[in-house]
Design a protein around this motif. Structure first.
Motif: not given
Length: 186
Positions: A152-176
């Motif tokens: 994954a990459s991010w080029g510093g654009l505020k709108s791109d951060f909101r759309e793609r990065i900020a929506t990434a969710r905390t998760f855990a694997f079932e095995r954990d």
């Protein structure tokens, strides 16, 4: 500014944070005491990021700090924390970003920049820094799970951060889950 309220992911206790406009560098307040963000020190990174702040350790700050950087807000706000961690909310940085963005603080350049190339290795992780124009962050992961993007990459654009990065969710694997149940999520 209305506080973002919820439950702390690790302690399960009520938690809240408010983003309050305030002249000067970004400040972090807990237990009625405020310090500049540069005064915080890392407490740990076990399943979240915790910092030594005014009055003790405050956990799960990563989504709020990412939202500040993604919005380009490096000054004129104070994070006022009530509790020993920030609320999980929906498990993303999106609500933090939206609260910061609603303040309409003019984006500014980060207060620091990479002056020379460097590599830092911690356990199995490797961090490569290089000077360059603007912001560019690139992440490569070695996961053995096809559901997760390997790059994954991010080029510093505020709108791109909101759309793609900020929506990434905390998760855990079932095995954990059995490990987390035995040791607690912290």
């Amino acid at each position: 500014m209305e506080a973002l309220r919820g439950t702390g992911m690790h302690g399960g206790r009520p938690a809240s944070v408010s983003f309050v406009p305030q002249d000067g560098p970004v400040r972090f307040a807990a237990n009625g005491r405020a310090v500049g963000l540069h005064s915080l020190t890392l407490a740990h990174t076990r399943r979240s990021t915790a910092v030594h702040g005014p009055g003790g350790v405050v956990s799960t700050v990563e989504h709020a700090f990412a939202a500040l950087a993604g919005a380009g807000v490096w000054r004129d706000v104070c994070l006022e924390v009530d509790g020993d961690e920030l609320p999980l909310l929906d498990g993303t940085a999106a609500r933090y970003f939206d609260a910061i963005d609603a303040l309409a603080i003019e984006p500014s350049a980060p207060p620091t920049e990479i002056a020379s190339e460097a590599v830092i290795e911690i356990d199995a992780s490797r961090y490569h820094f290089a000077p360059g124009l603007g912001v560019h962050v690139e992440v490569s992961l070695e996961w053995h799970d096809d559901r997760l993007a390997q790059r994954a990459s991010w080029g510093g654009l505020k709108s791109d951060f909101r759309e793609r990065i900020a929506t990434a969710r905390t998760f855990a694997f079932e095995r954990d889950l059995s490990f987390l149940g035995a040791t607690g999520p912290a």
